[in-house]
Design an enzyme around this catalytic site. Structure first.
Site, PDB file in Angstrom:
ATOM      1  CG  HIS A 235       0.474   6.427  -1.067  1.00  0.00           C
ATOM      2  ND1 HIS A 235      -0.210   6.612  -1.517  1.00  0.00           N
ATOM      3  CD2 HIS A 235      -0.384   5.834   0.408  1.00  0.00           C
ATOM      4  CE1 HIS A 235      -1.435   6.668  -0.427  1.00  0.00           C
ATOM      5  NE2 HIS A 235      -1.860   5.808   0.497  1.00  0.00           N
TER       6      HIS A 235
ATOM      7  CG  HIS B 287      -1.928   1.165   0.961  1.00  0.00           C
ATOM      8  ND1 HIS B 287      -3.226   1.032   1.095  1.00  0.00           N
ATOM      9  CD2 HIS B 287      -1.874   2.435   1.477  1.00  0.00           C
ATOM     10  CE1 HIS B 287      -3.491   2.025   1.487  1.00  0.00           C
ATOM     11  NE2 HIS B 287      -2.472   3.003   1.872  1.00  0.00           N
ATOM     12  CD  GLU B 288       1.541   3.831   4.017  1.00  0.00           C
ATOM     13  OE1 GLU B 288       2.095   4.418   3.001  1.00  0.00           O
ATOM     14  OE2 GLU B 288       0.446   2.968   4.359  1.00  0.00           O
TER      15      GLU B 288
END
Length: 695
Positions: free
Chosen positions: A489, A485-486
């Protein structure tokens, strides 16, 4: 004589932050000097006798003289300081933040409420967006230039530039107070979370706890100078204990500790802070002509209106609640078979019996996966996924300074071998680090006036399971999902290729920013991805195919319950920020009513989420928490394209990079999405992925 490192070129690889040379005193000195320099530049701009143009007003306002070392001092030092306040703080840093926050907020207000500066921006805006017929703009702006101009003008208006002097003074007071309260909220939460420990000295108290967690608890105790084992409220400690401990009383103690953070009668109580923040934001919105703060926020959201947010949340409740109720009934029935028909499920029982039920149904325990999810291998797998998709590569560079020995710095190279970015990764909990996981930047991407493409410095900060004396860091699958997820980003930042920094990378609308991150989570349960890195940390044996099959079969276990949990947070957020009148209700009672229609099971009256809900109180997600579910619709829809064309298909990945990841906020998000997909997203792919709707 020693110089403040912020005052001179860094002379580090890729001009990275010289963390090893920065002292506490450097921050205040550099921030004050940065304010002076920025004021100097603004005075020069507003006193420019030349007619305002896009080139001499808007670009200069955004770029501050091409983001030169001299004029960009304040932005650089603020960036480092506030990132450290989350990742590596201490009492002295917290005190300095309390001191500087009102000064910095006043400076920001001085700029956004400067009438002469706004007048120049307004003249330029009106020249390119004339209201009178027959008026010709000076020239045709590019799409990115027009977006920059629109944002500049709207930014001033939304910051109070059209208010009279009384209104401006009131806005200044409100924003300065909000800044201080948000900071206090975060500091209180960090202190409360770090203050609690569950100190265990009897091995029987660890019954049911896997060996990995026992070792981590022993390491924590040792770090604190204690015998036995210590369980904390940090996610890698709290989550597994709640899932595995057979000691119901200890689970209750830990649960109540976590869910009563910042509501006790002490200096870290956040209740009044939350009430005031809710009211301040409502007052700001109404001062600017909006009925509620949520209405103010929706101006720059894909959702466009409060009614559309509620439509999404209500549709999800309608679709998922029947399944969630069945999931809870099944869990209670399962627990009664073990404990007897008189057993009453409590909140601190849910994680434990859910884990037992999952083991019973799928013969799958997250601890079974840990030996195959060694952090070093996971890093290789996640980085390798980016290589497969986009052709980029990662090379650790130990010459790049870091702010803690745990942090690893990498250089990122594009598929043609050219330098692309710096990526820091910071994986484990520690005293001065807040809970959770996030991506941030120390330098954003932009293109200088001479054409030089300044590449970004991204950072991933997480709180994963730590290594022990005799074992490396072995992760849970949920931690791998968080990493992905990170990392999504980070890719959004790494691939940025915009002319202006304020439009690059993750500088996009709030309900679009989670698309790249949640998109990457899809890979966590793809067998072809797991096979690239999931090898036993001791034997080197690959993860068995039948274990992967169990992961895939169990991916939708309690998926409806998880969905409603997120929906409940969205409802709570909207309930606070759709207030039209002064809010002075009891927070604990209000919270229970606000999310009631998404809650399955009984709520405890003496617990509270609001006071630790950083996203909506101090983290920028006020009236925006629904964004996670909004983006989940997008990510499921986008991944369905990859499933159709190949999950590692480089052509599809390049289209995703070109249409979305590299474009930042240069165009409307739906325009970018439709350019990638060819059509607007629907909720169907999400319902199919979650098994709510049959394919």
């Amino acid at each position: 004589m020693r110089k403040n490192p912020f005052f001179e070129p860094y002379n580090t690889p890729h001009d990275t932050v010289p963390f090893d040379r920065i002292t506490l005193a450097d921050y205040e000195e550099a921030m004050l000097e940065g304010i002076r320099r920025e004021n100097e530049q603004i005075d020069k701009l507003v006193n420019d006798s030349a007619e305002p143009t896009f080139e001499n007003t808007i670009i200069r306002e955004d770029e501050v003289e091409g983001r030169s070392h001299y004029y960009d001092l304040l932005g650089r030092v603020e960036n480092v300081f506030f990132n450290m306040l989350s990742a590596e703080t201490n009492d002295e840093m917290d005190a300095l933040a309390q001191k500087m926050s009102p000064i910095l907020t006043k400076h920001s207000n001085d700029i956004s409420l400067n009438p002469r500066l706004f007048e120049r921006v307004k003249k330029v805006y009106n020249s390119f967006h004339p209201t009178a017929q027959g008026v010709t703009p000076p020239r045709k702006l590019t799409q990115e230039e027009d977006m920059l101009l629109q944002n500049a003008y709207d930014g001033f208006v939304r910051s109070g530039a059209l208010l009279d002097e009384e209104g401006k003074d009131k806005l200044r007071t409100l924003t300065e107070e909000a800044s201080m309260l948000s900071l206090q909220f975060s500091q209180n939460l960090l202190k409360e979370n770090k203050a609690f420990i569950l100190h265990l000295t009897d091995e029987e108290q660890l019954d049911g706890i896997p060996e990995t967690i026992r070792q981590a608890a022993a390491e924590t105790a040792k770090e604190l100078g204690k015998d036995g084992w210590v369980i904390t409220l940090d996610a890698p400690s709290y989550g597994p204990f709640m899932s595995y401990s057979t000691q119901r009383e200890l689970r209750e103690q830990l649960y109540m500790a976590r869910n009563t953070v910042c509501i006790k009668d002490n200096d870290e109580n956040n209740i009044d802070i939350c009430k005031r923040l809710i009211n301040i934001r409502r007052e700001i919105a109404q001062l600017l002509g909006y009925e509620t703060y949520a209405d103010y926020v929706m101006k720059y959201r894909m959702a466009t209106s409060v009614s559309k947010v509620y439509e999404l949340l209500d549709n999800l409740i309608d679709a998922y609640k029947p399944t969630a109720e069945k999931e809870m009934d099944d869990l209670k029935s399962f627990a009664r078979k073990i404990e007897g028909e008189d057993f009453k499920m409590k909140p601190w029982d849910i994680a434990y019996y859910s884990q037992q039920l999952k083991l019973s149904k799928y013969n799958l325990d997250p601890e079974m996966l840990r030996p195959y999810l060694e952090l070093g291998r996971v890093i290789q797998g996640v980085f390798g996924l980016a290589t497969k998709l986009y052709g980029i590569t990662f090379k650790e560079n130990k010459d790049i300074p870091t702010y803690h020995p745990d942090v690893k710095p990498y250089e990122v190279y594009d598929k043609d071998g050219s330098y692309l970015a710096v990526l820091y990764v910071d994986f484990h909990p520690r005293k001065g680090k807040r809970d959770g996981a996030w991506m941030t930047e120390y330098q954003g991407q932009y293109i200088k006036k001479d054409g030089t493409n300044i590449r970004p410095h991204a950072s991933l900060v997480m709180n994963f399971t730590k290594p022990s004396e005799d074992k490396p860091a072995l992760l849970r699958l949920s931690e791998v999902e968080t990493f992905l997820h990170e990392f999504g980003h980070a890719l959004h930042g790494i691939f940025a290729n915009s002319r202006f920094e304020s439009l690059s990378g993750t500088n996009v609308w709030w309900d679009f920013v989670e698309l790249p991150s949640q998109f990457m989570e899809n890979y966590a349960v793809e067998k072809d991805f797991l096979r690239t890195f999931a090898f036993h940390y001791e034997s080197g044996a690959p993860i068995p195919d039948e274990l992967i099959e169990r992961i895939i079969k169990s991916r939708n276990f309690n998926v409806a319950t998880a969905c409603l949990r997120q929906v409940s947070f969205g409802l709570l957020d909207m309930a606070y920020y759709t207030q039209k009148e002064d809010f002075n209700e009891d927070i604990l009672t209000f919270e229970k009513k606000a999310w009631e229609k998404a809650i399955i099971g009984r709520q405890l009256p003496n617990t509270c989420m609001t006071v630790q809900f950083s996203h909506i109180m101090a983290g920028g997600y006020a009236a925006g928490y629904y964004s996670y579910k909004w983006a989940e619709v997008l990510d499921a829809d986008a991944f369905s394209v990859f499933k159709k064309e190949g999950i590692f298909n480089p052509t599809t990945a390049q289209r995703f990079r070109d249409c979305i990841l590299s474009r930042g906020g240069t165009e409307h998000p739906m325009t970018l999405y439709k350019r990638f997909k060819g059509s607007e997203p629907t909720i169907d792919a999400l319902l199919e992925r979650n098994g709510i709707k049959k394919q």
